[in-house]
Write an enzyme that holds these catalytic residues in place. Structure first.
Site, PDB file in Angstrom:
ATOM      1  N   GLU A  86       1.222  -0.696  -5.411  1.00  0.00           N
ATOM      2  CA  GLU A  86      -0.041   0.194  -5.193  1.00  0.00           C
ATOM      3  C   GLU A  86       0.634   1.651  -5.525  1.00  0.00           C
ATOM      4  O   GLU A  86       0.937   2.224  -4.357  1.00  0.00           O
ATOM      5  CB  GLU A  86      -0.800   0.096  -4.183  1.00  0.00           C
ATOM      6  CG  GLU A  86      -2.467   0.867  -4.432  1.00  0.00           C
ATOM      7  CD  GLU A  86      -2.351   2.112  -3.510  1.00  0.00           C
ATOM      8  OE1 GLU A  86      -3.312   2.745  -4.030  1.00  0.00           O
ATOM      9  OE2 GLU A  86      -1.541   2.382  -2.705  1.00  0.00           O
ATOM     10  N   ASP A 130       0.868  -1.134  -0.012  1.00  0.00           N
ATOM     11  CA  ASP A 130       0.110   0.110   0.027  1.00  0.00           C
ATOM     12  C   ASP A 130       0.795   1.379   0.121  1.00  0.00           C
ATOM     13  O   ASP A 130       1.629   1.312   0.800  1.00  0.00           O
ATOM     14  CB  ASP A 130      -0.998  -0.004   1.299  1.00  0.00           C
ATOM     15  CG  ASP A 130      -1.907   1.108   1.447  1.00  0.00           C
ATOM     16  OD1 ASP A 130      -2.790   1.248   0.474  1.00  0.00           O
ATOM     17  OD2 ASP A 130      -1.852   1.899   2.184  1.00  0.00           O
TER      18      ASP A 130
HETATM   19  C1  GLC Z   1      -4.075   3.534  -0.561  1.00  0.00           C
HETATM   20  C2  GLC Z   1      -5.704   2.859  -0.417  1.00  0.00           C
HETATM   21  C3  GLC Z   1      -6.426   3.844  -0.140  1.00  0.00           C
HETATM   22  C4  GLC Z   1      -5.879   4.449   1.332  1.00  0.00           C
HETATM   23  C5  GLC Z   1      -4.559   4.837   1.423  1.00  0.00           C
HETATM   24  C6  GLC Z   1      -3.909   4.911   2.531  1.00  0.00           C
HETATM   25  O1  GLC Z   1      -3.908   4.249  -1.513  1.00  0.00           O
HETATM   26  O2  GLC Z   1      -5.853   2.218  -1.595  1.00  0.00           O
HETATM   27  O3  GLC Z   1      -7.613   3.222  -0.030  1.00  0.00           O
HETATM   28  O4  GLC Z   1      -6.681   5.687   1.878  1.00  0.00           O
HETATM   29  O5  GLC Z   1      -3.810   3.827   0.645  1.00  0.00           O
HETATM   30  O6  GLC Z   1      -3.641   3.872   3.259  1.00  0.00           O
END
Ligand code: GLC
Length: 635
Positions: free
Chosen positions: A332, A290
């Site tokens: 991500e 993440d």
């Molecule tokens: C990522 C997740 C999102 C979250 C962010 C902070 O982008 O997909 O939903 O708000 O991380 O953890």
């Protein structure tokens, strides 16, 4: 040590660590494991070199490494026989996830299935749909009611009690594995919640734990950092810091209850590595890494995508190769496309979301022009061997228009204006828009804005515009066929609409992404086999695409080659197989369109369209395509 190469230094360090390990009973046990030693031997240099670069300025760097390797060894000792068997199996088939059999689904445990038992009960449905990859949204202990959909983690070892417990997660992983489905969970590396025990001790002033976060006594340093950082959740707080009750300032990129970890402290690296390997042994197959872009901070930079982040990811990856070899990473990084690809590497993140293709699919639907997505496939699609995109139509998050302004300019589009148009179009502030999205983090100060909405609502099913079903299926056809793993936000395959009930919930009303996180759409699922209904039509279309994907060998792997259609409304790309190719064509226009016969010179006279089973003449009069039609020609 001067005069030694990094390799010699690493070998010397390894010898030192092995000596140190002999001093404890645990260490001795680890040293008896030949498998572990062989893996350590292969990967130690990576960990060592990165540690030396990131933490070599500290006197205790080597001792930190001893502790790290000891932790890894213990974790390997605890890895169950089933998982070790899987490790071996995947080591002998290292590109198993590049198969055309792979199809992913993602859901919130509570919203989709109430709890982990509910997810287990849905395994027969996952099999019916053809899933081989299930991403469960964050399911760990987190603050209530505000927790950013679980992305504020209070313990990486405890499941949110409302969903179940860690043993149930272990059992679920086993059952999914038996059903041929890999389990993916988020590793929220960048931050913990303010209720994590590390955070609580930091807030109480404990120096060791304060050093795990970015805490400053006054506003001087924070303000200096903020000169260059971007505001991520401006609706929540301006800048990158928030103030603690004792007056100190703490780094908080996202919500004020998510505190950024300080990876310049090796104790943080070690602590998170331990959490990662713990979860690997629960039976997680892939970690969704993440918000990776934010993991390292340096003054006078925007503190995003810094080179050290790659080093951290490589080091974490090497630890998996040592102690949980079958585990892989998905990055991500919803950032500029140049940075998205920078995380994709066999030694870093083997998988990555493809936010560019996702956003440009919607862009093309809005503009009825495929030029931008065609350019992206041509220019930005091919990634290192053994790595794969995760192609999706939308996720649990907002959609941001993360295309490169330079790419847009080449096509005569001004990035800023085009984003403004897209935002207006998708939140129905543009005449004739079919989309019913909602603005997310609308920032009038910077002009930044993103949009939220389910696939069906964005595609026109909610507004009742013509062509909604066709737009939905066209979007999925692209995710299913461009190469990599397609990922369905579960419920979208039965046409679920936006859920506006978040507006009545004080803990959610300020975050419009909840509009695209509906509860399990019971009624839609009940109609899925009835093709006279809309959910039935969406389901049949998507199921057909899944079946086609699984029976089309050419769609395995990750390579796509652009195909110039000569018609800006029609996207073309080819998926080469061993002895054959599949040419995919997608018409983004509301009108019938045509590709001239010239485009097919050198190709066979005719080819079969896998979607309809019809033979299509190519070289006589070109191809006519219906509005939003997609054709997969095999020759
Ligand atoms: C990522 C997740 C999102 C979250 C962010 C902070 O982008 O997909 O939903 O708000 O991380 O953890």
């Amino acid at each position: 040590m001067s005069g030694l190469s990094i390799d010699q230094q690493a070998r010397a360090a390894e010898a030192y660590i092995l000596q140190e390990l002999k001093k404890s009973d645990d260490g001795k046990k680890i040293l008896q494991d030949e498998d572990f030693q062989a893996r350590l031997n292969m990967n130690f240099i990576t960990v060592f070199a990165i540690f030396a670069e990131l933490y070599g300025y500290r006197n205790d760097c080597l001792d930190q490494l001893v502790d790290l390797i000891l932790m890894c060894g213990k974790s390997w000792q605890e890895r169950g026989p089933e998982l070790r068997k899987l490790d071996k199996q995947r080591e002998s088939d290292p590109e198993w996830y590049m198969s055309n059999q792979m199809v992913g689904g993602v859901c919130y445990v509570d919203r989709y299935a109430k709890n982990l038992q509910g997810v287990k009960d849905k395994i027969p449905y996952f099999k019916e749909l053809g899933l081989t990859y299930l991403h469960l949204m964050p399911l760990f202990l987190c603050p209530q009611p505000l927790n950013d959909g679980g992305y504020a983690v209070s313990s990486y070892r405890d499941v949110d009690p409302a969903l179940g417990d860690i043993n149930q997660l272990r059992e679920l992983a086993t059952e999914l594995r038996e059903a041929g489905i890999s389990l993916i969970v988020d590793l929220v590396f960048n931050h913990t919640s303010n209720e994590h025990k590390w955070a609580q001790k930091a807030a109480a002033g404990d120096p060791e734990h304060s050093a795990m976060y970015w805490i400053f006594p006054d506003r001087n340093v924070p303000s200096a950092f903020e000169r260059c950082t971007r505001e991520i959740f401006p609706d929540d707080h301006p800048g990158s810091f928030i103030q603690l009750p004792d007056g100190r300032y703490i780094w908080s990129t996202f919500y004020h209850f998510q505190w950024d970890l300080n990876y310049s402290n090796p104790a943080v690296f070690r602590a998170m590595a331990a959490e990662m390997l713990y979860l690997a042994n629960v039976g997680i197959d892939f970690f969704r890494m993440d918000a990776v872009a934010f993991m390292w901070k340096r003054m006078n930079t925007d503190c995003e995508n810094l080179p050290e982040v790659h080093k951290l990811l490589r080091a974490f990856n090497a630890l998996c190769r040592i102690a949980a070899p079958s585990v892989l990473f998905k990055s991500e990084a919803i950032v500029h496309p140049d940075f998205v690809v920078s995380y994709i590497d066999r030694y870093e993140c083997q998988l990555s979301y493809n936010p560019l293709q996702m956003a440009l699919t919607w862009e093309a639907l809005a503009t009825r022009d495929a030029s931008m997505i065609a350019q992206a496939i041509e220019r930005r699609h091919n990634i290192p061997r053994g790595c794969a995109w995760v192609n999706y139509v939308r996720s649990h998050d907002d959609i941001g228009w993360t295309f490169s302004d330079e790419d847009a300019l080449e096509l005569g589009k001004d990035g800023t204006n085009h984003r403004k148009f897209l935002n207006a179009f998708f939140v129905n502030r543009h005449p004739g828009s079919f989309a019913r999205g909602v603005p997310f983090q609308d920032n009038p100060r910077t002009g930044d804005c993103r949009i939220s909405g389910t696939t069906a609502s964005l595609a026109g099913l909610e507004s009742g515009h013509d062509g909604a079903l066709e737009r939905i299926l066209l979007s999925f056809s692209i995710a299913m066929s461009t190469g990599g793993i397609p990922l369905i936000y579960l419920g979208d395959e039965v046409g679920q609409l936006n859920d506006y009930s978040y507006l009545n919930d004080a803990s959610k009303m300020d975050d419009s992404r909840w509009v695209n996180r509906p509860f399990y759409p019971e009624a839609n699922y009940a109609q899925r086999h009835d093709t006279t209904t809309v959910p039935g039509k969406v389901y049949a279309g998507i199921k057909h695409l899944i079946n086609l994907r699984k029976s089309t060998e050419e769609l395995s792997g990750g390579r796509a080659i652009g195909f110039f259609t000569g018609n800006p409304a029609i996207l073309g790309y080819q998926r080469p197989g061993v002895n054959s190719t599949v040419l995919c064509l997608c018409n983004f226009s509301d009108e019938r369109q045509w590709i001239g016969r010239d485009r097919f010179m050198g190709m066979p006279e005719a080819a079969v369209d896998l979607v309809t089973g019809n033979m299509i003449e190519l070289r006589r009069s070109g191809i006519h395509m219906q509005s939003h039609q997609y054709i997969w020609l095999k020759f």
